[in-house]
Design an enzyme around this catalytic site. Structure first.
Site, PDB file in Angstrom:
ATOM      1  N   CYS A   1      68.670  17.519  69.573  1.00 34.98           N
ATOM      2  CA  CYS A   1      67.588  16.737  68.957  1.00 34.98           C
ATOM      3  C   CYS A   1      66.566  17.585  68.207  1.00 34.98           C
ATOM      4  CB  CYS A   1      66.881  15.898  70.013  1.00 34.98           C
ATOM      5  SG  CYS A   1      65.785  16.840  71.087  1.00 34.98           S
TER       6      CYS A   1
ATOM      7  N   GLU B   1      56.159  -4.966  55.746  1.00 38.45           N
ATOM      8  CA  GLU B   1      56.615  -4.562  57.079  1.00 38.45           C
ATOM      9  C   GLU B   1      57.935  -5.243  57.434  1.00 38.45           C
ATOM     10  OE1 GLU B   1      55.251  -4.899  61.708  1.00 38.45           O
ATOM     11  OE2 GLU B   1      54.257  -6.060  60.192  1.00 38.45           O
TER      12      GLU B   1
ATOM     13  N   ASN C   1      75.179  30.523  73.908  1.00 38.76           N
ATOM     14  CA  ASN C   1      74.951  29.616  75.039  1.00 38.76           C
ATOM     15  C   ASN C   1      75.068  28.146  74.639  1.00 38.76           C
ATOM     16  OD1 ASN C   1      74.436  29.406  77.832  1.00 38.76           O
ATOM     17  ND2 ASN C   1      72.329  28.787  77.425  1.00 38.76           N
TER      18      ASN C   1
ATOM     19  N   CYS D   1      54.968   8.694  66.686  1.00 39.79           N
ATOM     20  CA  CYS D   1      54.716   8.973  68.115  1.00 39.79           C
ATOM     21  C   CYS D   1      54.449  10.459  68.298  1.00 39.79           C
ATOM     22  CB  CYS D   1      55.883   8.517  68.979  1.00 39.79           C
ATOM     23  SG  CYS D   1      57.244   9.686  69.074  1.00 39.79           S
TER      24      CYS D   1
HETATM   25  C1  LIG Z   1      74.350  20.466  69.408  1.00 41.17           C
HETATM   26  C2  LIG Z   1      75.644  21.187  69.118  1.00 41.17           C
HETATM   27  C3  LIG Z   1      76.322  20.881  67.954  1.00 41.17           C
HETATM   28  C4  LIG Z   1      77.524  21.512  67.673  1.00 41.17           C
HETATM   29  N1  LIG Z   1      78.185  21.185  66.532  1.00 41.17           N
HETATM   30  C5  LIG Z   1      79.360  21.797  66.249  1.00 41.17           C
HETATM   31  C6  LIG Z   1      80.083  21.490  65.071  1.00 41.17           C
HETATM   32  O1  LIG Z   1      79.662  20.669  64.268  1.00 41.17           O
HETATM   33  N2  LIG Z   1      81.264  22.121  64.855  1.00 41.17           N
HETATM   34  C7  LIG Z   1      81.751  23.052  65.723  1.00 41.17           C
HETATM   35  O2  LIG Z   1      82.797  23.616  65.481  1.00 41.17           O
HETATM   36  N3  LIG Z   1      81.083  23.366  66.838  1.00 41.17           N
HETATM   37  C8  LIG Z   1      79.922  22.757  67.120  1.00 41.17           C
HETATM   38  N4  LIG Z   1      79.254  23.057  68.275  1.00 41.17           N
HETATM   39  C9  LIG Z   1      79.867  23.994  69.198  1.00 41.17           C
HETATM   40  C10 LIG Z   1      79.440  25.427  68.906  1.00 41.17           C
HETATM   41  O3  LIG Z   1      79.872  25.818  67.659  1.00 41.17           O
HETATM   42  C11 LIG Z   1      80.079  26.286  69.945  1.00 41.17           C
HETATM   43  O4  LIG Z   1      79.566  25.900  71.177  1.00 41.17           O
HETATM   44  C12 LIG Z   1      79.738  27.728  69.697  1.00 41.17           C
HETATM   45  O5  LIG Z   1      80.380  28.206  68.567  1.00 41.17           O
HETATM   46  C13 LIG Z   1      80.093  28.582  70.849  1.00 41.17           C
HETATM   47  O6  LIG Z   1      79.533  29.853  70.632  1.00 41.17           O
HETATM   48  P1  LIG Z   1      78.437  30.469  71.603  1.00 41.17           P
HETATM   49  O7  LIG Z   1      78.135  31.818  71.104  1.00 41.17           O
HETATM   50  O8  LIG Z   1      77.300  29.589  71.764  1.00 41.17           O
HETATM   51  O9  LIG Z   1      79.286  30.516  72.947  1.00 41.17           O
HETATM   52  P2  LIG Z   1      78.780  30.558  74.422  1.00 41.17           P
HETATM   53  O10 LIG Z   1      78.364  29.210  74.849  1.00 41.17           O
HETATM   54  O11 LIG Z   1      77.800  31.638  74.601  1.00 41.17           O
HETATM   55  O12 LIG Z   1      80.135  30.921  75.141  1.00 41.17           O
HETATM   56  C14 LIG Z   1      81.189  29.991  75.146  1.00 41.17           C
HETATM   57  C15 LIG Z   1      82.442  30.554  75.829  1.00 41.17           C
HETATM   58  O13 LIG Z   1      83.028  31.535  75.022  1.00 41.17           O
HETATM   59  C16 LIG Z   1      83.237  32.729  75.728  1.00 41.17           C
HETATM   60  N5  LIG Z   1      82.990  33.820  74.789  1.00 41.17           N
HETATM   61  C17 LIG Z   1      81.933  33.944  73.970  1.00 41.17           C
HETATM   62  N6  LIG Z   1      82.090  35.043  73.215  1.00 41.17           N
HETATM   63  C18 LIG Z   1      83.241  35.620  73.583  1.00 41.17           C
HETATM   64  C19 LIG Z   1      83.918  36.786  73.181  1.00 41.17           C
HETATM   65  N7  LIG Z   1      83.436  37.588  72.238  1.00 41.17           N
HETATM   66  N8  LIG Z   1      85.073  37.082  73.796  1.00 41.17           N
HETATM   67  C20 LIG Z   1      85.577  36.291  74.747  1.00 41.17           C
HETATM   68  N9  LIG Z   1      84.989  35.168  75.181  1.00 41.17           N
HETATM   69  C21 LIG Z   1      83.822  34.846  74.592  1.00 41.17           C
HETATM   70  C22 LIG Z   1      82.265  32.681  76.869  1.00 41.17           C
HETATM   71  O14 LIG Z   1      82.754  33.406  77.973  1.00 41.17           O
HETATM   72  C23 LIG Z   1      82.161  31.206  77.161  1.00 41.17           C
HETATM   73  O15 LIG Z   1      83.146  30.828  78.071  1.00 41.17           O
HETATM   74  C24 LIG Z   1      78.051  22.461  68.579  1.00 41.17           C
HETATM   75  C25 LIG Z   1      77.348  22.773  69.741  1.00 41.17           C
HETATM   76  C26 LIG Z   1      76.163  22.143  70.017  1.00 41.17           C
HETATM   77  C27 LIG Z   1      75.415  22.464  71.264  1.00 41.17           C
HETATM   78  S1  FES Z   2      65.520  19.434  73.729  1.00 42.96           S
HETATM   79 FE1  FES Z   2      66.858  18.517  72.303  1.00 42.96          FE
HETATM   80  S2  FES Z   2      67.537  20.252  71.225  1.00 42.96           S
HETATM   81 FE2  FES Z   2      66.400  21.108  72.804  1.00 42.96          FE
HETATM   82  S1  FES Z   3      60.295  10.629  67.194  1.00 44.69           S
HETATM   83 FE1  FES Z   3      59.526  11.313  65.308  1.00 44.69          FE
HETATM   84  S2  FES Z   3      57.539  10.508  65.275  1.00 44.69           S
HETATM   85 FE2  FES Z   3      58.407   9.636  67.064  1.00 44.69          FE
END
Ligand SMILES: Cc1cc2nc3c(=O)[nH]c(=O)nc-3n(C[C@H](O)[C@H](O)[C@H](O)COP(=O)(O)OP(=O)(O)OC[C@H]3O[C@@H](n4cnc5c(N)ncnc54)[C@H](O)[C@@H]3O)c2cc1C
Ligand code: FES
Ligand code: FES
Length: 1264
Positions: free
Chosen positions: A24, A1199, A235, A89
């Site tokens: 969000c 409105e 993460n 809000c």
């Molecule tokens: C709100 C949101 C929207 C998203 N939208 C998309 C999207 O549109 N398209 C899409 O493709 N993805 C999307 N994702 C997913 C995101 O791309 C992946 O979660 C991200 O790429 C994972 O990378 P990280 O560094 O955060 O991994 P982490 O969460 O830090 O780690 C994930 C896992 O990978 C392992 N790992 C990490 N690095 C290595 C390494 N070098 N070697 C071995 N293992 C490793 C870790 O041990 C763990 O198990 C979204 C995620 C969120 C939260």
């Molecule tokens: S609280 Fe929604 S993105 Fe962090």
């Molecule tokens: S959520 Fe954007 S102003 Fe309320």
């Protein structure tokens, strides 16, 4: 996580919790690091809810409090969102501010594209985004002509220049952006970075050890020592698993600073990128590669770049890593299909006996299944090699997602073809799909079929049937949408062909433009009188600086406990035992609250039915509250809640859908009926439409702080509710004490939309029981998933109708039957069902009309009030009927609407007289402003010329009753104090939830007392100041409370009359002090006794509304028939608003409601499993509209209501009708709401959807 550290440890509460899962943007902060190699300081916007504090060594974090404040100096980013009315809000505002601030730190002169890209990860539920775009447009050089060169601007904050109308905000007054005034990066962190401290950092917590290695060798050693420990990089995946799935890792390795993981190497045949590089970093590497390599070698780089831009929002791309994305191995990764198709390889590394390098080809057998790869536990991904494209090699990536931005793909694909030199014969091809199985799938057979053959129609036409056979999905495949996903595999391949031929049209760019008409005040109105003038929300600036206080921002009180609710995991079962012995043994857990602990009434009564606060013997839905754990902290309470064991004996008679409820006659009574004329005459066979439910998705989740005073059973309740008096009564009854011991305090709400009335009172009562039992203050703040599960939303409705009509389009009779899925308890469902019947006629004079409605009792979480209170569902059925009549007669829907519209003073079907003059005016004005007839012709021409893109247009009217049909709710009271220094404190019964009631009330008081608004303060809504108030709902809050404040102010003003007469030249302050000395009371209560409204359901007549408001909305969409994706090209709205107290606030309400309606009718889908478990519990699964869903052209006055969002629904239906005509299909067809891409695409009945259609018996989600 950084978020809780900021909020709880540092007391920096400007950064908000909205979802906890990166979805969000409410928690956005800026992280900055110094790069000693480039000597640059890099800034990233990040989600604090996913950022571990342990990763921040050497980094500077800037929060919304750091960039400006109302006490010192505002930052222009804060000022502009506030002044442009982009904060209602205010709960999303600090996040928006920080995203924009970070963008400007990196790029002080952004384009509009940069702005929309930078804000795509931020959601707002109130504003509809337009005012935010308008405020931030002022930073864009290209959009800002008038400010830069003084020339005439045709896009001045949305107003037509030269119209003579007031501007919503004045650009001339805005603070200039001066980057030299920005905070400097701490020099000590620069020095630290120069030293290149590569020592390992270890952090040990209560249960977990965090290790950040400084070198690759150390990392490999750690991986050998702790093979099960995950690598935490961005993460964004592992963090969600730990948070939402309760997965616990005692050791975590976080190698974010290991140099080899975050570098890139360019080689002759491609580029090698460290696996720890973020998507944003990868984006910059690819941009450089595109510049450095010969253009013909850059096809893969360009495609990958285009795909990366679509991954998550900016905050996610700034932290999520390439290696993390690959190693997570989830099936709809946007990168893996294109990396696989693009011949990428990766290097994996482990220590073992000796360090071994393994090169995995992503193409072949790297992914084993859901979240599984061939990587061994001690192996890490070191780097990924992205090859440059060879001559005659073309790579494309495609994705379809439920929302244009910041949404995981439903299906995506990476496709590559390599041709023989100077020929169209295919030498090599690879096709990979994501989102159609447990892991990415290679369409090998299809590829084999193509290799060696020329790329031409004859070759390709065989491939589609092979793909149908090869890419299969089981009948209950996770994610559902089986037919749609399979058809997408075909249409994406078709798009590959189009792209190949250079025929792929791009989608319209997301550049929003608006023209708003703002009323002028009456001639002669004094300059000081603010009524009728645009005025900024009175606390918008505090909201933009993070100083505005929401319930969970209240500081921790001494001895405070946290409460977590334990809910049922069964849809219908007897509770045989609740065992919380293990929970009580856990550290920090103080107590467990069950129904037996409730000293007073254990239930709330709604429309004759009792609703248990906590289930005692039986549960009737998944998510029903059973008990609550109170502990020293939220983390302890969560662990305690997980340790509570509830034993059940399942009961078999479960009811989930309305069909099941009808079959088993499971209804809440009374069932209502209303009828006029002779309905049976000339009716055709019944048609039907389903309208899905809707989650309120207020950005601030339900929050409470209950403080026992410790004397005479007094309780102070701080909370976020629309109805403080109702909560006061509920808490008092629950505790068995008189209401005069309970005081409820509401400073502001971070959105509500009807969702903070009944359920809020129940949750507050449970929290109060905990406070009473432990004698300590108790806080309860629901997590997003809990809130979505427990508190219900808008009722899903199944509408059936029969209609009789003449050849000339006149509707002679209509018979409607509505079934609302109420859930397990009645809440306000019977009233919702009643309101549905009262709006049956919408804007049409149908002589013979009958409606019946029923609130179905099911084993799903109970639904509740939601903006429109059943009307948006009711009217969609009515308008679908009109569409059907048009399709049956082969005429246009707008003609049928016009023919049947009320035109003169009439009686509604419940015999209430009204004059529809303003309805007709709205219709005519909207038709004219929208240039409807000409655009209809242009659309016809467009549709003849385009096979797979169709445009549609629709115009819909609404007649909406204002006020509560329950007469006693139409009253309000106020208390106004004038202090000796002349300052005024106003209290009234309305709550401020973004709708600007306090601002409007301040304007009213200013007019009545004839003093500037700066002298008037509104602190909070409290049951101690104004008792027995009514809810802020039914679009009646300002009407009623404004009148009560007016009354109080007039009393005071009249009391001052003799003093004013004695000293006519005196100042306000003189008069007040004189009044005090003359013993004149400077405090008054005001009261408003509203209309005596009623509805006699026996007689089927009455006057349930004070008056009607009218509105008309017109939208045009462009639909991609291959994927069902659409873009709203233009929306025009005209509303009869009477005289607005504050046009800027009213326009904000209009646009916000419109966007909520757009979400309801085209996007937002609640999904339940076949056993009644809600799947959609956060922004990742439940999509509300984001920036790019705003109509590209948005013109409005007045409105409007949520229902006008249906103009987009009917425009989609219009476009689908055009597509069906091409497929040889004419006449009525059923399009259920929301008209998601899935529904729109399947309804288009293209060649591809027809190829995959199969009937499945075991769906993944219920059709409730
Ligand atoms: C709100 C949101 C929207 C998203 N939208 C998309 C999207 O549109 N398209 C899409 O493709 N993805 C999307 N994702 C997913 C995101 O791309 C992946 O979660 C991200 O790429 C994972 O990378 P990280 O560094 O955060 O991994 P982490 O969460 O830090 O780690 C994930 C896992 O990978 C392992 N790992 C990490 N690095 C290595 C390494 N070098 N070697 C071995 N293992 C490793 C870790 O041990 C763990 O198990 C979204 C995620 C969120 C939260
Ligand atoms: S609280 Fe929604 S993105 Fe962090
Ligand atoms: S959520 Fe954007 S102003 Fe309320």
């Amino acid at each position: 996580m950084l978020l809780s550290f900021l909020r709880k440890n540092l007391r920096l509460t400007g950064t908000k919790y909205g979802c906890g899962g990166g979805g969000c943007g409410a928690c956005t902060v800026m992280v900055s690091r110094y790069d000693p190699q480039t000597k640059n300081i890099n800034h990233w916007s990040v989600n604090a809810c996913l950022l571990p504090v342990c990763q921040l060594h050497g980094a500077a974090v800037t929060t919304v409090e750091g960039i400006g404040s109302t006490k010192t100096k505002l930052h222009p980013v804060q000022e502009r969102i506030a002044k442009a009315h982009g904060s209602q809000c205010g709960f999303c505002t600090p996040g928006m501010v920080m995203s924009m601030y970070t963008l400007l730190r990196n790029n002080p002169q952004p384009t509009m594209e940069d702005v929309t890209e930078g804000l795509a990860g931020n959601l707002c539920r109130c504003t509809g985004y337009r005012p935010i775009v308008d405020g931030y447009r002022t930073f864009c050089e290209s959009e800002n002509c008038c400010q830069l060169n003084g020339s005439t601007c045709n896009m001045s904050n949305g107003n037509e220049n030269g119209s003579g109308q007031p501007e919503l905000f004045s650009k001339g007054d805005l603070l200039p952006l001066d980057p030299t005034q920005d905070l400097i990066f701490p020099p000590e962190l620069m020095r630290l970075a120069e030293v290149k401290d590569q020592t390992t950092q270890r952090f040990c917590g209560e249960r977990m050890t965090w290790i950040s290695p400084g070198s690759l060798n150390e990392l490999l050693q750690l991986k050998a020592d702790y093979p099960q420990a995950p690598l935490v990089m961005g993460n964004t995946n592992i963090g969600l698993d730990m948070k939402f799935k309760g997965i616990f890792h005692p050791v975590i390795i976080s190698p974010t600073q290991v140099p080899e993981l975050i570098s890139e190497w360019f080689v002759f045949v491609g580029v090698c990128v460290g696996a720890g590089c973020s998507m944003s970093f990868l984006k910059s590497v690819l941009e450089r590669s595109i510049n450095d390599f010969p253009p013909e070698s850059t096809h893969m780089f360009r495609t990958l770049l285009q795909q990366i831009k679509l991954v998550g929002g900016q905050q996610i791309r700034n932290v999520a890593t390439l290696g993390g994305n690959i190693a997570s191995a989830y099936p709809n990764s946007d990168l893996t299909p294109i990396l696989a198709a693009g011949r990428c390889t990766l290097v994996a590394l482990s220590k073992g006996d000796q360090t071994s390098y393994i090169i995995y080809n992503i193409l072949i057998n790297f992914f084993l299944g859901f979240a599984k790869t061939v990587l061994k536990p001690d192996e890490i991904v070191l780097s990924v090699f992205i090859p440059a494209s060879r001559p005659n090699e073309i790579v494309h990536a495609f994705r379809h997602a439920p929302r244009k931005e910041s949404a995981l793909a439903t299906v995506n694909a990476g496709m590559r073809v390599w041709f023989n030199e100077n020929s169209n014969v295919v030498k090599e091809i690879s096709i990979y799909y994501g989102g159609v199985g447990a892991t990415i799938l290679s369409a090998e057979r299809a590829c084999q079929q193509i290799v060696g053959r020329p790329w031409e129609e004859a070759t390709l036409s065989d491939v589609y049937s092979t793909l149908v056979d090869e890419i299969k999905l089981g009948p209950s495949a996770p994610g559902g949408k089986v037919d749609f996903r399979r058809s997408l595999t075909l249409s994406l391949f078709f798009k590959f062909n189009l792209a190949q031929m250079g025929n792929l049209c791009s989608n319209p760019a997301c550049n929003i433009h608006c023209v708003l008409c703002v009323q002028n005040v009456l001639e002669g109105q004094s300059a000081q009188d603010p009524v009728g003038r645009p005025m900024m929300h009175r606390t918008a600036l505090s909201q933009a600086t993070g100083e505005a206080v929401y319930c969970d921002d209240l500081p921790q009180t001494d001895g405070e406990l946290f409460l977590v609710i334990v809910t049922s995991s069964r849809p219908h079962a007897k509770i045989t035992h609740i065992d919380f012995s293990e929970a009580l043994k856990l550290p920090g857990v103080v107590d467990v609250i069950t129904a037996k602990d409730i000293p007073g009434k254990r239930f709330r009564t709604f429309t004759g039915y009792d609703e248990e606060l906590l289930a005692e013997d039986e549960v009737t839905c998944v998510g029903q509250m059973v008990c609550a754990v109170v502990a020293e902290s939220k983390a302890h309470a969560k662990r305690g809640a997980a340790a509570v064991k509830i034993s059940y004996e399942d009961l078999q008679d479960r009811i989930f859908t309305v069909e099941e409820a009808i079959e088993k006659e499971s209804f809440f009574l009374p069932r209502r009926q209303i009828e006029r004329g002779d309905v049976e005459k000339g009716l055709r066979e019944a048609e039907q439409i389903r309208i899905g439910g809707q989650e309120h998705f207020y950005l601030e989740t339900q929050s409470f702080l209950v403080i026992p005073i410790g004397e005479e059973k007094e309780m102070k309740v701080y909370l976020s509710t629309q109805h403080p008096a109702f909560t006061q009564e509920a808490v008092a009854e629950t505790l068995g004490i008189p209401s005069n011991r309970v005081s409820c305090h509401v400073k502001r709400l971070g959105g509500a939309f009807g969702g903070k009335v009944t359920k809020t009172a129940i949750l507050a009562s449970i929290t109060a029981v905990a406070a009473s039992k432990t004698g300590r203050p108790v806080r309860c703040v629901l997590e997003r998933g809990e809130d979505m599960l427990i508190t219900g939303g808008r009722h899903p409705v199944w509408g059936k109708y029969k209609v009789g009509f003449m050849k000339d389009g006149r509707i002679t009779a209509a018979d409607f039957q509505y079934y609302a899925n109420a859930g397990n308890v009645v809440d306000e469902s019977v009233l919702v069902a009643e309101k549905i019947l009262l709006h049956l006629d919408n804007a049409y004079n149908i002589p013979n009309l009958r409606g019946r409605s029923a609130a179905c009792k099911t084993n799903l979480p109970s639904n509740t009030a939601f903006r429109g209170f059943g009307v948006p569902q009711c009217m969609l059925v009515v308008e679908s009927m009109i569409d059907d009549v048009a399709l049956k007669l082969g005429r246009l829907p707008e003609e049928i609407r016009e023919i049947n519209m009320y035109k003169e003073v009439s009686l509604t079907h419940y015999k209430m007289e009204f004059d529809p003059e303003n309805l007709v005016r709205c219709w005519n004005e909207c038709m004219k402003k929208a240039d409807f007839r000409q655009r209809r012709q242009a659309i016809d021409i467009f549709n003849q010329q385009n096979q797979f893109k169709k445009r549609g247009i629709a115009i819909v009217p609404i007649k909406y009753g204002i006020g509560f049909a329950e007469a006693f709710l139409n009253q309000a009271a106020a208390l106004v104090h004038i202090y000796k220094d002349g300052s005024v404190l106003v209290s009234h019964g309305g709550t401020e939830m973004g709708q600007g009631i306090h601002t409007k009330v301040q304007q009213v008081a200013s007019r009545e007392l004839n003093i500037p608004t700066s002298l008037i303060h509104i602190s909070e809504t409290s049951t101690q100041c104004v008792p027995n108030t009514c809810p802020s709902a039914a679009s009646f809050g300002t009407d009623a409370n404004g009148m009560a404040v007016k009354d109080a102010c007039q009393i005071l003003y009249n009391r001052l009359e003799p003093i004013r007469k004695k000293n006519p030249k005196g100042t306000w302050q003189n008069w007040i002090i004189t009044a005090f000395l003359e013993k004149i009371s400077l405090s008054a209560t005001g009261y408003y006794r509203g209309h005596d409204l009623d509805m006699d359901w026996e007689k089927q007549e009455g006057k349930p509304y004070a008056y009607f408001t009218y509105a008309v909305g017109c939208s045009e969409v462009e639909l991609d028939c291959l994927t069902g994706e659409y873009r709203t090209l233009r929306t025009d709205i005209v509303v009869d608003i009477g005289r607005s107290i504050n046009p800027s606030i009213d326009i904000g309400q209009i646009e916000g409601a419109f966007m909520q309606g757009l979400g309801l009718y085209t996007m937002e889908e609640l999904k339940f499993s076949p056993s009644g478990v809600l799947y959609t519990r956060g922004p990742s699964q439940y999509k509300i509209p984001s920036f790019c869903d705003v109509p590209l052209k948005f013109n409005g006055i007045g409105e409007p209501t949520v229902f006008l969002g249906s103009s987009v629904f009917f425009a989609i239906k219009d476009a689908v009708t055009a597509a069906r005509k091409d497929a040889g299909l004419t006449g009525p067809f059923q399009l259920n709401s929301p008209a998601t891409p899935e529904r729109a695409c399947l309804a288009c009945a293209t060649h591809f959807t027809q190829m995959v259609y199969e009937s499945y018996t075991q769906p993944w989600a219920l059709n409730i």
